[in-house]
Structures are given as structure tokens and as C-alpha cells.
Design an enzyme around this catalytic site. Structure first.
Site, short mmCIF file in Angstrom:
data_model
loop_
_atom_site.label_atom_id
_atom_site.label_comp_id
_atom_site.label_asym_id
_atom_site.label_seq_id
_atom_site.Cartn_x
_atom_site.Cartn_y
_atom_site.Cartn_z
CD GLU A 106 -114.18 26.74 -54.72
OE1 GLU A 106 -113.48 27.47 -53.97
OE2 GLU A 106 -113.70 26.04 -55.64
CB SER A 381 -85.24 10.35 -87.11
OG SER A 381 -85.43 9.04 -87.58
#
Length: 826
Positions: A106, A381
């Protein structure tokens, strides 16, 4: 002697020197003024920060919670900074590796600056100029703390200036260790968790002081994007971000290369009993809304939570409650052998306007935190209408009634498995039964390129690895969200649909920073193609269709899908049902998160279809019923001949024949096909074709029972009528009288007994014995005709060819939709 005039060169030099002095003094005084202004500005920043700290003291301003509303304006959730989800840690409890990870990630110069890192700001400005956009920030840890503690989330110049002034003041009044400790106690870690102490307990079931390097790096990775880098919700992104943190730690000398590699390799496993951290209802939907709001508002999750926003959504609570009720019912899912339960996901979209009515990412979403609505699986399918039948219909060369002459069983080296075989079948019947070979044949006929292009228009990314004929059986990756969106297009007459969960977001001061604006709908296929697909997929949920259990009390069209685990399938990996009514579209997926030989489904898409039905039946109560809209210019199938009427079959004993007759059809030139079956035979055969309305069966044998029916055939349009009723005719037994032949006494037999022929073994001459009817060879008509060797089965003989409404482990027109050797099918 008179003064000589100065040369022009000397004048120029003097003028140049004077000009140089002016520039020097100008620059000097400008620099002095700038320095003075900078000092004054810096002092003002310090004074402003000191003033804010003096006024607020130790008060922590958590900001105002944002509120989420449903489609009717009812509050459903508040994005609190809940104190009960924060455990304050002392500096002595925080492991050194976690401090190093946070600083490395950071704010690398944290121990060198005084609240504002001008070097980082300059670097960020340069990168932003090069990229021509804001790609890097320059906020220090102290600035982030100032923003989180004392400020709201508005992005303005004055807020940034105030943030900087507070940061400088904090640096004057607090030590670096105190700032780091306060910062780590303020960080948001997702799941409504604040502070590293609670995060360590929640994500690792560990004490903060006992965290290992990989765990510390995982937590240090989260502040940048707590939702995206959440190890429970997005384990892969979390692991990748952890690797970045570890590399930064290595580059800055905090860890060795060996430590880095070991920490990178650890695979995160959530604790066995993750506590629930929120009482809010509908957590999956709320998380989905938060993600969408972050994207639309371009804010962080922390900024969204404390920004005091009012977020209005599309949620239909009736639909959401129906989803959660059925997902909480264990009877709707197969039982697992161990604690790893069968998972599922579902999303419902109103395809008329794109509003998302409800969704859930799993059976225990809060516990798992993984939204499976956005997780890719193989669609099986359920992808056939998207990549095979849809583009075939769009070409204009095929129709629902087109017979697919799928006589190939192999396509090069690829031989898809299909329990139906390679018999010709109409496109409608192929989709109803979920026949694999027909779908592969169809994609091969239209070309892989057309199939891919059609699917990509509907939002799917087809990779090079998917670019083969297995794509017809859904070998690619797709999410429930994508599948629901694609089927929404079918339901919306071929026009694009934009699914969304937010209608507007209001900010403070009655501002409206975001309002949903629907993009212009685009035609992705013709209305006729969408109608044909809808018409065909309605047969899927009818009796005999692979998704019969999805039927509800309104029109439904849809498709099942299953994928196999292992070669030829030792179980089902993914089970789908994607369907729609005239109003709403929904996608259901079932399966295990991790499939292995002990964690597969047995019943395929039967349960997915049933779950669709149970949810939608209650979810749509009160929704006005509509009907599928038939567009103009739809070609109609040629109607078959009318059914035979007054069919009669009777045995005439005096003529030893069965006479069959029926009424002639009034229209068209047809051939009448007569079918016959002896009672002990399994199948009917086509006995005779006739242009007349009566025929005689001369080959009926005494003592036998026969069944007959008649079909009218229109050769011009290649259409057959429905079969006539079947008539059974029993042929009575017939006794044959054999007259006795008187015998002359043998003059050589002294006893007057029967004559014998020594040369004949004592038997009578052939022409003097019994007269018997000749023995017929098998399959031979006494009239000289050859009976057909291949039986033909009438449409009503032998069942409906589908799974029916049963629950016996049948899915998609077969055990596994016919299956596929590559692991997909369905």
C-alpha cells in the site's frame, strides 16, 4: 576630438545583458513567490488538519450507511460499518510479516514520508499522463486512514485537500506504529468484516498473532478490492493477488525467494465452520447489486458502503423468496456420500425489460460466498439451440419440420455417442428427445463458423479449444447468467436483452449519480428464428420430452443439458435446465463444485427441470399470464393428410381371408399404407400399399390373431397422417377332414392283415398316404409375395420416446441425453 558614436554591436550587447537580468530577476522572484505560497499552503494544510483533529478529537466518523431497496421501494439491506464485526487489535498482536505486507503493497515509502508522499504523487501523475487516464493513485496509508476515519466518500478536490491536511496532522500527533495499528483496525475485508483481527478469525480460523506468511499476504491483498480478492468468493483472483503481494515483499527485501515461492503455492481452503456475519436477507442478490453499483459508480466498496447512497433495485421479493425456499429444501437435491453437498445456482430475468427478479449463488451462499451464477461450467445440450439449431434456422434452409438425415455416426475421428442411433428425425423431435447425433450432424452441415458466430452474438466467447464439433453438445464454458441472457433473446423475439439489477442510485443532497438507461435493443436473430426455437422447445416440456418435469401452469419453452464425468459417463457433472415463459426467463444449474468419481450426479437434468418448475410456479403467482407472440411471415409446415375414418377389418371364413376397408380421404392424392402384426410379434410391418380403400389379407392362418392399422401417405409433401385405430382380428381354428382310404387285402398275407411294401420299410407308397397342405417356408406368402424383413413401428406403438414424467434417473431423452465420449452431452 569629437566623441565617436557607439557601434551597433555594443548597443545590442548592452540590451541583451539588460534583458538577461530581467529574466533572472523574474524567475528568481517567481520562485520565491512560489516557495512562499507553498510554505503558506503547507502551513494552511497543517493548520486545517490540526483544526479538524481538535474539533473531532477521538471521534470516528464511519460515514452514512448506504441503503438498498427492492423494486417496490421497500428497504432490504443497509451496508453498515457494523461495530459488532470489528475486533480491535493492539500493535503487539500484529505479526511483523503482516505489517511488512501492508507497507510493501500500500505505501512503500511509509516510514520515510510525513503523511504526503510527493514522490509517489509525481510518479502517479506521470503514469496518468502517459496513460491519459487515472491509472495510479498516490495516497499514502496515512491519507487512506484519514479518509476512512474522518471523511465521507465524495471524490472532490476539497475532500482530497482535506484528506492531505488530516494526514499531515496525524503524522504530527501519532507514531508510525500507531498509524499502522489504527489503519489495520479500519480496513474492510468484505463479508461485512472490518479489521485484521476479525478477518484472521473469519478467513483462517486463526489468532492474528499466529498468521503465517501466505495468510498475511492474502489479507494484505484485500484492501485494494475486498470483493474481488476475497479468498472465499474468488479464490483464483485472491491467489493471483497474493502472489503480487509476495513479489513486492521479496523485491523490498522483506522475504527470501524460497519463502515467496512456498507462500505462493498454498491453496486456500475455507474453514469448516465459517460463521455467518450478516443477518441481511437475500445475501447473494445484495452482493450482486454491490458489484454492479461499484462498476456503475466507479467507486470502491468501502466508498459505496459509507457514501449514504440509496440504491434502488429490480428485486422481486416473491420470486427471491421462492428461490430461497426451494434451495433450502434438501429434498430437491441428491444426497451426497459426505459433507460435500450438491450445489446449485439460479437466476430469473424479465426478458421484456432486462430486470433481474431474483438469484442465488448456492444452497448456502453466506457460508460459501461463491456466486455460482457467474461461475463457468459446461452447458451440455442446453447449448444446442444456441450453436446448432438456432443458426440453422437463421440460414433459412432449415425449419422445425425439416428431416435431419443424420446418417453419419462419425465425423472424421469424432464419433459422438447417441442412444437413438443415426435414424432420420425432424429437428423438432431431435430437440425434444435431445438427440446428440442430430445436433452434431446439424452443426457439421451449417459449418462450425456459422455456429460460432451465432453463439458469439449471444454473448459467448468461443475459444480455439472449443472450435470443434463437440461444441454442438456444449463442450464450452458458460455461466448461468450467460445462459439466461441468451435464452432471454429467444423469448424476446430475437432482440437483445440487457440484464441489470439496479434502476437508479441517489446520493446526498437529492443528487442522482446513476440512472439506468436501457441500450437500444439490437436484432440478434430474426423474429421467425426466435419463434421456431420457442415452438420447438415447448415440446421439450411436454409429455415425452426431456424436460417434462419443468412444466407449469403457463406456456414454457426450454432445454435440458447434462455433461458427463469420465469416458461414456460414469455419472453427471453438470445438470441444467434453461427455460422461459412469455414473461420471464430462468437458468438452473446443479452439480458439485469439485467433481470426482465419488461426487457426481445420478439423475441428470431431471432434478434441474423439477427445481425450475417448483421455483417458477410460486415466483410467478400474480404475474399476468401472456402468450408467446407469433411474428408475421412465419412459414407453416405442410399439414399431414387427415386421419383414416371408419376403418374396419373382418375375417370372412368362407373365403379364408381378412377384409379391410375404410373411407376415402376427400382431398389430395394419397397412398394407403396398411400395417399388420401377429399377436406374438414385437413390431408391426408395412403389409401392403394401396391406392384403393380396401384390401384383403389372404395370408392369415387359422388359429392366429392379427392386428391392423392404416396410414395415409402424401408423397408430394412427404407427410403421413396419424395412424387409424388398431383393430384386432382372431382367425378361428379350422378342422381338416381326411377321408379314409380302403385297403385291399394282400393275397399273400395268410392272416389277411395290412399290405406291406418290403422295399419301403413297411410304409405306404407316397401316393397312397395322407394328403397334407404343403409346408410354407418362413416369411413366404402363400400367394407368392415376400414379406418385408424390417418391421416398421407406428407412432403410437412403443411409447413416446422420451423420459416421460418419471423420476427414474432419466435425463434429456436418455440416461444422459445420449452422452458424449468427450465428457459432454445432455
Amino acid at each position: 576630438m569629437a566623441d565617436r558614436p557607439r557601434s551597433k554591436t555594443a548597443a545590442k550587447q548592452k540590451k541583451k545583458k539588460a534583458s538577461g537580468r530581467k529574466w533572472f530577476y523574474g524567475l528568481f522572484f517567481t520562485a520565491v513567490i512560489a516557495i512562499v505560497c507553498g510554505i503558506i499552503g503547507y502551513l494552511l494544510i497543517i493548520l486545517n488538519g490540526e483544526r479538524i483533529l481538535a474539533e473531532n478529537g477521538s471521534k470516528l466518523d464511519f460515514g452514512e450507511a448506504s441503503i438498498i431497496f427492492d423494486a417496490d421501494g421497500n428497504e432490504i439491506s443497509r451496508l453498515y460499518n457494523a461495530e459488532e464485526n470489528r475486533e480491535v487489535a493492539e500493535f503487539s498482536e500484529i505479526p511483523e510479516q503482516l505489517l511488512n505486507a501492508i507497507v510493501a503493497t500500500e505505501d512503500q515509502r511509509f516510514y520515510e514520508h510525513s503523511g504526503i508522499d510527493f514522490f509517489a504523487i509525481g510518479r502517479a501523475v506521470v503514469k496518468d499522463v502517459i496513460a491519459r487516464s487515472a491509472v495510479e493513485g498516490g495516497s499514502t496509508i496515512t491519507q487512506q486512514l484519514a479518509k476512512n476515519v474522518f471523511l465521507t466518500a465524495d471524490k472532490t478536490f476539497f475532500r482530497k485537500a482535506t484528506e492531505a491536511s488530516i494526514a499531515v496532522a496525524l503524522e504530527h500527533q501519532m507514531s508510525k506504529n500507531e498509524i499502522l495499528t489504527m489503519y489495520l483496525n479500519r480496513i474492510f475485508f468484505g463479508k461485512n468484516i472490518y479489521g485484521v483481527k476479525h478477518a484472521a478469525s473469519y478467513y483462517f480460523d486463526a489468532e492474528l498473532k499466529d498468521l503465517e506468511l501466505w495468510q498475511a499476504a492474502t489479507l494484505a491483498a484485500m484492501p485494494k478490492a475486498p470483493n474481488r480478492y476475497n479468498p472465499i468468493k474468488n479464490p483464483e483472483d485472491s491467489m493471483n493477488r497474493r502472489a503480487v503481494v509476495l513479489k513486492l515483499m521479496y523485491d523490498q527485501g522483506y522475504i527470501t525467494a524460497e519463502e515467496m515461492e512456498q507462500a505462493k503455492a498454498v491453496v486456500y481452503e475455507p474453514p469448516a465452520h465459517i460463521e455467518e456475519n450478516t443477518g441481511d436477507p437475500y445475501p447473494a442478490f445484495v452482493d450482486f447489486v454491490v458489484d454492479e453499483a461499484i462498476e456503475k459508480m466507479n467507486v470502491t466498496e468501502e466508498e459505496l458502503r459509507i457514501g449514504g447512497y440509496r440504491i434502488y433495485t429490480t428485486l422481486n421479493q416473491q420470486a427471491q423468496k421462492s428461490i430461497e425456499k426451494q434451495f433450502d429444501d434438501d429434498d430437491n437435491f441428491e444426497k451426497s456420500e459426505d459433507e460435500r453437498q450438491v450445489e446449485a445456482a439460479m437466476i430469473i430475468i424479465d426478458h421484456r425489460d432486462g430486470t433481474i427478479k431474483g438469484l442465488t449463488g448456492g444452497r448456502d451462499y453466506v457460508k460459501k460466498g461463491l456466486n455460482r451464477v457467474n461461475v463457468t461450467r459446461q452447458p451440455g445440450s442446453s447449448f444446442k439451440p444456441i450453436v446448432a439449431y438456432g443458426p440453422a434456422l437463421e440460414s433459412g434452409d432449415y425449419f422445425p419440420w425439416t428431416t435431419l438425415a443424420n446418417d453419419k455416426k462419425c465425423f472424421g475421428d469424432y464419433c459422438p455417442y447417441d442412444r437413438w442411433g443415426a435414424t432420420p428425425v425432424s429437428m423438432t423431435q431431435a430437440i425434444k428427445d435431445s438427440r446428440n447425433l442430430a445436433a452434431v450432424w446439424m452443426l457439421n452441415e451449417i459449418g462450425l463458423g456459422k455456429g460460432k458466430a451465432f453463439a458469439e452474438k449471444l454473448g459467448f466467447k468461443i475459444t480455439d479449444n472449443d472450435s470443434n464439433l463437440t461444441l454442438a453438445l456444449g463442450s464450452n464454458a458458460a455461466t448461468p447468467f450467460q445462459m439466461a441472457t441468451a435464452y432471454s433473446v429467444f423469448a424476446n423475439g430475437g432482440k437483445s436483452v440487457d440484464p441489470h439489477s439496479i434502476t437508479k442510485i441517489e446520493g446526498k443532497g437529492n443528487t442522482t449519480p446513476y440512472t439506468y438507461k436501457a441500450p437500444e435493443a439490437k436484432p440478434l436473430m430474426s423474429p421467425q428464428t426466435a419463434w421456431y426455437l420457442t415452438e420447438m422447445m415447448q415440446t421439450v416440456v411436454q409429455k415425452g420430452g426431456s424436460g417434462a418435469r419443468a412444466a407449469i401452469d403457463r406456456p414454457v419453452a426450454g432445454k435440458t443439458g447434462t455433461t458427463q464425468f469420465g469416458v461414456r459417463g460414469s455419472g453427471v457433472r453438470d445438470a441444467w435446465f434453461v427455460g422461459y415463459t412469455p414473461e420471464w426467463t430462468a437458468a438452473v444449474w446443479m452439480g458439485y463444485d469439485k467433481t470426482d468419481e465419488n461426487h457426481v450426479l445420478d439423475n441428470g437434468s431431471v432434478q434441474s427441470a423439477a427445481l425450475f418448475s417448483k421455483v417458477m410456479r410460486d415466483a410467478m403467482k400474480g404475474v399476468k399470464k401472456d402468450a408467446f407472440k407469433k411474428p408475421q411471415d412465419v412459414q407453416e409446415e405442410e399439414q399431414p393428410p387427415a386421419a383414416i375414418e371408419n376403418f374396419n377389418a373382418v375375417y370372412l371364413p368362407e373365403e379364408a381371408k381378412v377384409h379391410l376397408s375404410w373411407d376415402p380421404l376427400p382431398d389430395g392424392e394419397v397412398t394407403y399404407e396398411v400395417f399388420r402384426k401377429e399377436a406374438s410379434e414385437p413390431d408391426f410391418i408395412r403389409f401392403v400399399d394401396s391406392l384403393e380403400t380396401s384390401v384383403d389379407d389372404m395370408s392369415a392362418f387359422p388359429g392366429m390373431t392379427y392386428q391392423y392399422y392404416v396410414v395415409a401417405y402424401d408423397a408430394k409433401n412427404d407427410r403421413k397422417s396419424d395412424p387409424s385405430p388398431t383393430i384386432t382380428v382372431q382367425i378361428p381354428e379350422t378342422e381338416i377332414d381326411i377321408p379314409e382310404i380302403p385297403m385291399e387285402p394282400d393275397p399273400h398275407d395268410p392272416d389277411g392283415g395290412e399290405a406291406t411294401d418290403p422295399g419301403n420299410g413297411g410304409e405306404l407308397p407316397p401316393d397312397e398316404g395322407e394328403t397334407l397342405p404343403p409346408e410354407l417356408p418362413d416369411g413366404t406368402d402363400p400367394g407368392g409375395g415376400e414379406q418385408p424383413s424390417t418391421p416398421t413401428i407406428p407412432p403410437d406403438a412403443g411409447g413416446d420416446g422420451g423420459t416421460g414424467d418419471g423420476n427414474a434417473g432419466n435425463a434429456d431423452g436418455g440416461a444422459i441425453d445420449g452422452g458424449i465420449t468427450q465428457g459432454t452431452g445432455g
